[in-house]
Design an enzyme around this catalytic site. Structure first.
Site, PDB file in Angstrom:
ATOM      1  N   VAL A 185      45.720  39.685  40.192  1.00  0.00           N
ATOM      2  CA  VAL A 185      46.504  39.531  41.426  1.00  0.00           C
ATOM      3  C   VAL A 185      46.062  40.585  42.440  1.00  0.00           C
ATOM      4  O   VAL A 185      46.076  41.783  42.138  1.00  0.00           O
ATOM      5  CB  VAL A 185      48.017  39.736  41.154  1.00  0.00           C
ATOM      6  CG1 VAL A 185      48.824  39.462  42.418  1.00  0.00           C
ATOM      7  CG2 VAL A 185      48.496  38.860  40.010  1.00  0.00           C
ATOM      8  N   ASP A 238      37.091  45.738  37.894  1.00  0.00           N
ATOM      9  CA  ASP A 238      37.068  44.307  38.211  1.00  0.00           C
ATOM     10  C   ASP A 238      35.680  43.936  38.784  1.00  0.00           C
ATOM     11  O   ASP A 238      35.043  44.762  39.455  1.00  0.00           O
ATOM     12  CB  ASP A 238      38.167  44.079  39.276  1.00  0.00           C
ATOM     13  CG  ASP A 238      38.528  42.624  39.483  1.00  0.00           C
ATOM     14  OD1 ASP A 238      38.260  41.810  38.590  1.00  0.00           O
ATOM     15  OD2 ASP A 238      39.111  42.306  40.551  1.00  0.00           O
ATOM     16  N   HIS A 278      40.065  32.871  44.815  1.00  0.00           N
ATOM     17  CA  HIS A 278      40.533  34.166  45.325  1.00  0.00           C
ATOM     18  C   HIS A 278      41.143  33.967  46.710  1.00  0.00           C
ATOM     19  O   HIS A 278      40.663  33.140  47.480  1.00  0.00           O
ATOM     20  CB  HIS A 278      39.356  35.132  45.489  1.00  0.00           C
ATOM     21  CG  HIS A 278      38.844  35.694  44.199  1.00  0.00           C
ATOM     22  ND1 HIS A 278      37.512  35.814  43.916  1.00  0.00           N
ATOM     23  CD2 HIS A 278      39.496  36.176  43.115  1.00  0.00           C
ATOM     24  CE1 HIS A 278      37.355  36.354  42.733  1.00  0.00           C
ATOM     25  NE2 HIS A 278      38.545  36.580  42.217  1.00  0.00           N
TER      26      HIS A 278
HETATM   27  P1  13P Z   1      43.966  36.982  44.460  1.00  0.00           P
HETATM   28  O1  13P Z   1      43.503  37.901  45.567  1.00  0.00           O
HETATM   29  O2  13P Z   1      43.836  35.558  44.816  1.00  0.00           O
HETATM   30  O3  13P Z   1      45.294  37.360  43.931  1.00  0.00           O
HETATM   31  O4  13P Z   1      42.918  37.186  43.255  1.00  0.00           O
HETATM   32  C1  13P Z   1      42.679  38.467  42.749  1.00  0.00           C
HETATM   33  C2  13P Z   1      41.563  38.464  41.769  1.00  0.00           C
HETATM   34  O5  13P Z   1      41.285  37.471  41.119  1.00  0.00           O
HETATM   35  C3  13P Z   1      40.828  39.736  41.596  1.00  0.00           C
HETATM   36  O6  13P Z   1      39.785  39.658  40.693  1.00  0.00           O
END
Ligand code: 13P
Length: 309
Positions: A231, A80, A178
């Site tokens: 998530v 990510d 986020h």
């Molecule tokens: P959240 O922490 O808002 O669920 O988002 C996670 C995210 O987009 C990780 O790249």
């Protein structure tokens, strides 16, 4: 079974649901996602943030890959938000199925150059590439509407960006943030429609910041082409809230039951998301001979690229 991200996302898109990509940091996170996926008969993505990769290194990557391989449902492993060519190369060599080349902090032209280079690299390993223009951040809630607009994905720019960089997937910023939504989430679906029109039908659309989004926004996003939701926050909160350190210390508790409680709490959240994203009960759609062929082809390409040096 370890499955290519391309197969997971393309199949989800074709059947109009989305894959949950869950950020994990340790064995408990991996177990929560795999158990949830198996219980729901859902495909899933195990996703490592660069800070998690830095912390866990190759043992953590190996854990994710092995858990995916031995799972009874299709699972891929993804890097990510990576801003580092070195981390991306490491992930690809280790056998992760896809990466996010995140140049969204850079000026647009530099983002393009970075993303293009990372896409060429990742494609040599047969991996899917996700990128971002516009900029999602956890602090966006504090910004004015005009400032927020300026950070949203520009549909025209998105069209040009995917054409030049040749990325497979685009993370869009349409009001998503986020972390926790400090006020009622508002997603700009008109913008999402225009992005889809500009990037064309082949590009896979991704929505970050799925924690806290209501069901109707999730389903509208899917209808408009989103096939991956990221998530983290809600799963992380379940971990933190369940890990009652004071109680564990007071009772001189064994670690295993404490960890099991944490896994169970995270699993419940992941299962809710799988139902919401429509991926529950869809594992069978990803188990065709074609799906296996795609995954095997990716592994062959990775081996060949490593061999060529
Ligand atoms: P959240 O922490 O808002 O669920 O988002 C996670 C995210 O987009 C990780 O790249």
């Amino acid at each position: 079974m370890l499955t290519s991200t391309r197969e997971l996302l393309e199949t989800a898109r074709r059947h109009v649901y989305a894959i949950g990509a869950f950020n994990i940091y340790n064995l408990e996170g991996v177990q929560a996602v795999v158990k949830a996926a198996e219980a729901c008969q859902s495909p899933a993505m195990l996703q490592l943030h660069p800070s998690s990769l830095k912390y866990g290194g190759s043992p953590l990557v190996a854990l994710c890959l092995e858990a995916a391989r031995t799972a009874t449902v299709p699972i891929s492993v993804h890097l990510d938000h990576s801003t580092s060519a070195e981390a991306i190369r490491f992930a690809l060599e280790a056998g992760m199925n896809s990466i996010m080349a995140d140049g969204s902090h850079l000026p647009y032209a530099e983002n393009q150059v970075f993303t293009q280079a990372m896409t060429q690299l990742a494609h040599a390993y047969g991996a899917v590439v996700e990128a971002e223009i516009g900029r999602i951040s956890g602090t966006e809630d504090g910004l004015s509407v005009a400032e927020k607009e300026a950070k949203m994905t520009d549909p025209m720019q998105a069209g040009e960006f995917v054409k030049i960089t040749q990325v497979d997937a685009l993370a869009v910023t349409i009001g998503n943030v986020h972390g926790e939504y400090k006020s009622e989430p508002r997603l700009d679906f008109d913008r999402l429609v225009r992005i889809r029109q500009r990037v064309g039908e082949d590009v896979l659309l991704v929505l970050h910041g799925a924690s806290g989004l209501p069901a109707q926004m999730i389903s509208r996003s899917i209808e408009l082409g989103v096939c991956k939701f990221n998530v983290n926050t809600e799963v992380r909160q379940a971990y933190m809230q369940t890990l009652n350190l004071e109680k564990c210390i007071a009772e001189d508790a064994d670690l295993v039951p404490c960890m099991e409680a944490v896994v169970d709490a995270m699993q419940q959240i992941v299962m809710q998301k799988m139902e919401l994203f429509g991926s529950a009960h869809k594992a069978h759609l990803h188990q065709s001979p074609y799906a296996r062929m795609l995954t095997a082809a990716q592994e062959r390409q990775r081996q060949m690229t490593i061999h060529r040096g």
